[in-house]
Design an enzyme around this catalytic site. Structure first.
Site, mmCIF file in Angstrom:
data_model
loop_
_atom_site.group_PDB
_atom_site.id
_atom_site.type_symbol
_atom_site.label_atom_id
_atom_site.label_comp_id
_atom_site.label_asym_id
_atom_site.label_seq_id
_atom_site.Cartn_x
_atom_site.Cartn_y
_atom_site.Cartn_z
ATOM 1 N N ASP A 253 -7.461 -15.725 -30.060
ATOM 2 C CA ASP A 253 -8.317 -15.492 -28.906
ATOM 3 C C ASP A 253 -9.699 -14.969 -29.316
ATOM 4 O O ASP A 253 -9.812 -14.047 -30.129
ATOM 5 C CB ASP A 253 -7.631 -14.471 -27.979
ATOM 6 C CG ASP A 253 -8.425 -14.211 -26.709
ATOM 7 O OD1 ASP A 253 -8.599 -15.148 -25.929
ATOM 8 O OD2 ASP A 253 -8.876 -13.058 -26.518
ATOM 9 N N GLU A 290 -10.322 -19.840 -30.662
ATOM 10 C CA GLU A 290 -11.173 -19.920 -29.491
ATOM 11 C C GLU A 290 -12.478 -19.224 -29.844
ATOM 12 O O GLU A 290 -12.472 -18.072 -30.286
ATOM 13 C CB GLU A 290 -10.552 -19.226 -28.280
ATOM 14 C CG GLU A 290 -11.431 -19.344 -27.039
ATOM 15 C CD GLU A 290 -11.325 -18.174 -26.090
ATOM 16 O OE1 GLU A 290 -11.926 -18.247 -25.006
ATOM 17 O OE2 GLU A 290 -10.677 -17.170 -26.428
#
Length: 590
Positions: A253, A290
């Site tokens: 993330d 990401e």
């Protein structure tokens, strides 16, 4: 190393609270670790915690949960419980893994994927994913979080699997069942921040640092005093998922928030260790980042000789998200041009993304008011290293009312979005329910037990969208249980009306992707685009196939010669010297 060892470099005493007893641990001053007797391990099922600088009585200070806890049966504020991952009876000895190249990824949130919202109930839906042509199932974060439901990004106990979903053994059952069905598993992990409730790490040691502090507070400590142990904490966590839980990859993330001035960036070290583990396990292990940086350095191989004009060494991750793809597709279909969508208004933005990977590759970003991104080396970089989606948890859930594309687009437009994703040049990722145009929204939901925190979350959400002109009464209260319940998929929809139409299209596209080599060809040079921004049509060439798209509200004649129509969103599209495309339609032809 004992399960009861703990790193607490600033503590003067550490006691282990084990099954009601209080036992002193021995300091190892040179490392900051406190060690338990080697013969103290009692197997799984024992409750324990740590008392730092406390007294000698079990009735004294409240014990803190283990930073490396494998299970928190009473929640993030309760005692930890020992768990032995090696006790599980795996049946996947013959599993050889799934490489990311050529694969289809399916992103799901365990709590809203099924009515029960558990890992065991998710197992029952795996045949649906197989029929869809999915290769890798990506689970949103499953680690410990305060409350009964959450997106997962407020997690604090990184080594746990929340009991809300069934706990660690249920997770092992899910992975084992997925492998049995021929599906790999990717776990979404969050190392860039911790949730607002239950984060006891700073009490144990310098897990956070103000060196790179921002408006949200301190960052995870990757390069300040004590960073070595913090980095090992993260690296051990990644190894746990890949080894103990047999997962096939990790989605990392928001890696742009991992601030690290070390000689070797954490991401590079993670890639190196994962590659070593992959070699040992003899199966592919994928790392997907990401990032909003549009920086190919993340996915440039470490042996690639450097990237860009300053020859920056690549980190060697396997893939990264390209939000530019989402933005370009979204604008082309919806016409929304507010905020970060503004730069994607011309149809040429979609054409560039389809052939160059990023739209912003050193260009001016009006939203950021700065030049943004770096170009992809399309001569050498394979297209599969970019993971793309026309919808995902962020792009739906961060809208004011959590509305999916299906809420505003017609069936033809939804099939266009599916075709660009599944038949385009990149690694496609689907978000749960998009394949049948799910009518349920996917909204932002929390269940913070602390009244003040819950109230602040709800108020902040309303204020955020009020600034954008939304009526505050239309913004769902994230703390309202109905916001969570309304976000659960309705599996009764699949075979009716438009839902059946879309599901059939997704299944046909998935099958075509597997049968036509051109649709998984990773060479940028085998992809080209022609388009007419005024007439609103676009033709994507992939090897010997052409994907003709009419985005306009009226039919269009496109100069594409077709011997065979392999896929069409409208039955009226037939082969010929040119294609007559109805409004909002798409065809894949040879």
């Amino acid at each position: 190393m004992s399960v009861y060892d703990v790193w607490a470099p600033e503590a003067t005493t550490v006691h282990l609270h084990l099954d009601g007893e209080l036992l002193p641990l021995t300091a190892e001053p040179e490392t900051g670790w406190w060690r338990a007797p080697a013969d103290l391990d009692r197997g799984p099922g024992h409750r324990y915690g740590f008392v730092l600088d406390g007294g000698d009585s079990p009735e004294g200070e409240t014990p803190l949960p283990d930073p490396r806890s494998r299970r928190q049966p009473d929640g993030v504020h309760g005692l930890s419980e020992t768990y032995d991952p090696s006790a599980f009876a795996w049946t996947d000895d013959a599993w050889t893994g799934r490489q990311l190249a050529g694969s289809v990824v399916y992103e799901l949130h365990v709590g809203t994927f099924t009515p029960d919202g558990t890992l065991d109930s998710a197992i029952e839906k795996l045949p649906h994913l197989v029929d869809l042509g999915v290769d890798l199932v990506e689970l949103l974060p499953v680690n410990g979080v305060n409350g009964r439901w959450n997106w997962g990004y407020d997690g604090v106990d990184w080594f746990t699997v929340t009991d809300n979903y069934g706990g660690p053994e249920a997770y092992q059952r899910f992975v084992d069942a997925a492998h049995s069905a021929g599906l790999g598993v990717v776990q979404d992990v969050v190392y860039n921040h911790l949730g607002p409730s239950g984060n006891y790490l700073p009490l144990f040691g310098p897990y956070l640092s103000s060196k790179h502090a921002n408006t949200w507070g301190d960052n995870v400590n990757l390069d300040d005093d004590g960073a070595h142990e913090v980095r090992e904490f993260i690296l051990d966590n990644t190894a746990m998922w890949l080894d103990d839980y047999h997962v096939d990859g990790l989605r990392l993330d928001a890696v742009h928030a991992l601030k690290d001035d070390s000689e070797v960036h954490l991401l590079q070290e993670l890639a190196e260790r994962t590659a070593a583990l992959s070699s040992h396990l003899r199966r592919p292990l994928s790392l997907i980042a990401e990032s909003d940086l549009n920086d190919p350095r993340l996915i440039t191989p470490r042996d690639g000789g450097g990237f860009g004009p300053d020859h920056r060494q690549g980190y060697g991750l396997d893939a990264q998200w390209s939000d530019d793809f989402h933005h370009a597709v979204h604008v082309a279909l919806t016409g929304e041009t507010t905020g970060y969508y503004a730069d994607f208004e011309p149809l040429g933005a979609l054409a560039k993304v389809l052939t160059r990977g990023f739209f912003h590759d050193g260009t001016w970003s009006s939203f950021r008011e700065a030049e943004h991104g770096y170009p992809v080396d399309t001569e050498h970089m394979p297209t599969w290293r970019l993971v793309v989606a026309n919808q995902n948890h962020d792009q739906i859930g961060n809208r004011a009312i959590g509305d999916r594309l299906a809420a505003t687009l017609d069936d033809g437009q939804l099939v266009i979005a599916a075709t660009l994703t599944l038949a385009g040049p990149y690694t496609p990722m689907l978000f749960m329910g998009e394949e049948w145009a799910a009518s349920t929204p996917w909204q932002f939901f929390t269940s913070h037990p602390e009244h003040d925190l819950g109230e602040a979350t709800a108020k902040g959400r309303i204020e955020e969208f009020a600034k954008m002109g939304w009526d505050e009464s239309s913004v769902p209260d994230p703390q309202d249980p109905s916001t969570f319940e309304n976000s659960k998929l309705d599996w009764s929809e699949l075979e009716t009306g438009r839902h059946a139409v879309l599901l059939d299209a997704y299944r046909r596209l998935g099958a075509l992707r597997r049968s036509e080599p051109a649709l998984t060809d990773p060479r940028f040079g085998e992809t080209s685009v022609e388009y007419d921004g005024d007439a609103r049509w676009l033709v994507l060439t992939r090897g010997d196939l052409k994907i003709a798209i009419n985005l306009a509200d009226q039919e269009a004649r496109v100069a594409v010669s077709a011997e065979t129509v392999l896929f069409a969103s409208d039955g009226s599209i037939t082969p010929g010297s040119s294609l007559l495309l109805p409004a909002h339609s798409v065809a894949i032809v040879r």
